[in-house]
Design a protein around this motif. Sequence first.
Motif, mmCIF file in Angstrom:
data_model
loop_
_atom_site.group_PDB
_atom_site.id
_atom_site.type_symbol
_atom_site.label_atom_id
_atom_site.label_comp_id
_atom_site.label_asym_id
_atom_site.label_seq_id
_atom_site.Cartn_x
_atom_site.Cartn_y
_atom_site.Cartn_z
ATOM 1 N N SER A 230 -8.354 0.064 2.659
ATOM 2 C CA SER A 230 -8.336 1.243 1.803
ATOM 3 C C SER A 230 -9.739 1.587 1.316
ATOM 4 C CB SER A 230 -7.422 0.991 0.604
ATOM 5 O OG SER A 230 -7.935 -0.080 -0.180
ATOM 6 N N GLY A 294 -5.573 -4.085 1.807
ATOM 7 C CA GLY A 294 -4.612 -3.739 2.848
ATOM 8 C C GLY A 294 -4.478 -4.847 3.873
ATOM 9 N N ARG A 636 -4.391 -2.188 -2.423
ATOM 10 C CA ARG A 636 -3.091 -1.984 -1.761
ATOM 11 C C ARG A 636 -2.208 -3.190 -2.018
ATOM 12 N NH1 ARG A 636 -2.184 3.021 0.507
ATOM 13 N NH2 ARG A 636 -0.904 2.078 2.129
ATOM 14 N N GLU A 639 1.890 -2.148 0.700
ATOM 15 C CA GLU A 639 1.562 -0.973 1.500
ATOM 16 C C GLU A 639 1.423 0.302 0.675
ATOM 17 O OE1 GLU A 639 1.460 -0.924 5.479
ATOM 18 O OE2 GLU A 639 0.597 -2.613 4.415
#
Length: 665
Positions: A230, A294, A636, A639
């Motif tokens: 991210s 992420g 994150r 998700e």
Amino acid sequence: MSPQPTTPPPRPVPGPQPVHEAVICVAAPALAVSDSHGQLLGRGLDGFYQDGRRVLARCQLRLAGAAPIPVQGGLLSAGRARFVAVARTSADLGPDPAVTVERLRSAVGTERITLRNTGPRGVRIPVELALGTDLAELTAVAAGRPGPDLPAGVCDSGLRWSGAEACARVTASPAPDSAIASAGVLRWELVVPPGASRTIELSVGLEATGRKTGTKIPGQRPEHAPMPWSTAEIVCDDARVGTLLRTSLDDLRSLLLCDPGRPSDVHVAAGVPWRLGLAPADALWAARMLLPLGTRLAAGTLRTLARRQDPGTGRIPGPLRHAGPHLPPTCSGVEATLLFVTVLAEARLWGLPEREAEPLLPAAERCLHWLYATVIAADDGYLPDPAPGGPPRCEVQAHAHRAALHGAELLDAYGRPGADGWRERAAELRRRFTADFWLEDRWGGRPAAALGPGRRPLPHLGSAAAHLLDTGLLGGGRLAAGLLDKAQTEQLARLLGAPDLDSGWGLRTLSTRAPGHNPFGHRGGTVRVHETALAVSGLAAAGYEKVASALMHGVLDAAEAFGYRLPEMYAGEQRGADRTPAPHPTAGRPAAVAAAGAVHLLAALAGVRPDAPERMVVARPMTSAPMGAVQFTGLRVAEEPFSVRITRLGMAMIEEAAPGLQLGA
């Protein structure tokens, strides 16, 4: 103007070439290296590289027969550099030069050379570029073994060189007025009116001949794959924190590679210039440390390594690497095999979808099978490194213990048998470790670095002991039990905070009290960022924030001295009021584990521990707030975007989270 003969550069002394003062732009597997003046002189690692080969070694600019005077040079981003120079010409009416020269260089093989005339009258400038290459492999050049200069030929708008395995081409726009193949020179006569500029654009490319395959970097640039993490940001009372995060992510972006046949499966190269390719342990460390941003990088790295796993033994390959003056080389494949299990288990907790996690379970089970078979064969309850026959090392037992607990979590999650057996093996390892690895003394004791022949403990202490604090994340936001009890953890915290290990810029790989200490030794006294980051995270989680804060500030101060591009390692000299951290001449920079270690170190400020399958998250920030107020955005969890703010009192407030995500105690 007659062509000037070019003086061949001096042959370098064989051995690793120094890179600590070089400006290195990277867009893996391409890079460009020069000194800060911007001229490519064919010395050391100078040149443009593509697919592990030097495409262009020399690119020397001359204006009216003289080199411009360098003024400034450095990176604009990980993949682009800018160099500024001035030139004396007939447009000068006084002591101030009217013509400036700007070179904008990209790692992918382009360069824009712009001449600007700020004087009151126009000027005609003869421009000359002296070009040359050896088409040598990057590994050979980095080791001080370049090839001979190749003869050039004239192509449509530039020059071309042919070797046994590849051809190189440099094309220019506008096309040169003349090209002299024998001298490797392109020439222009540029007329630059007052207040105007003229630009020459160069394109450097590599062509395969088809005659031989040659050595190639095992990976390609993931041109169309989405960014695997991210766009995270940190706003902090200490503005350097945000700069370090941005620079580290930019470095990691420049190291991204993918398998040619699986362009969606991305991983990071280990670093520049020595390991511009897949190094399994480094790739896994980077993927694990970036999980707060992420799970896509972890998923791509795990799938890539699962395809390279030995299907018979379950071992992931990895080369030997130097382990310092007191131990034989260690095998990075051992570390990677154990880390595979941990990265999969923790990625699942951060939110790796089950459709991606479950297909990777067989590879993790093969890793566990290798661990079980290797320990049984060793017949003493410890994992040797390298296996078989290597010594049991302190940090390797920590990796094995963590893998056992993470393996049990994975087996339970998917209803596979054997979880209880792995928990029992972990408990037995804890009992053995306390008896054999912990050395009692009048100062409170210490962990041994390894067990020598006859289980003789080797007492040398270094930053590898920080791995004992990296116990791993389990479900429910819990941290796994470690090999040390509470009293031993407290003692280790004292040891890590002592000046023989803490250089003031981070942890040394070997204590200054140990025989053979060398502040420039790869594993004999240098500082390695990712191990200091592991120590900061583990110390903060265990409640020893004073030591954690001191180490964090030390790395941040070192990062500032290195322009926030942290090298693979730097000298472990003691910090002083009149000193800055000394670079190691052959340290990789950028390096994946250093850049990812910086991210991991900063993430310790918030202490986020998710359990995405159970839709919960725990935030345990450093209550001492060593960097003041901090706001993390763009993380994150499950998700979904996740943001947290830490006050100056060390309190965490969740500002953005996935719907239904519960804050755990």
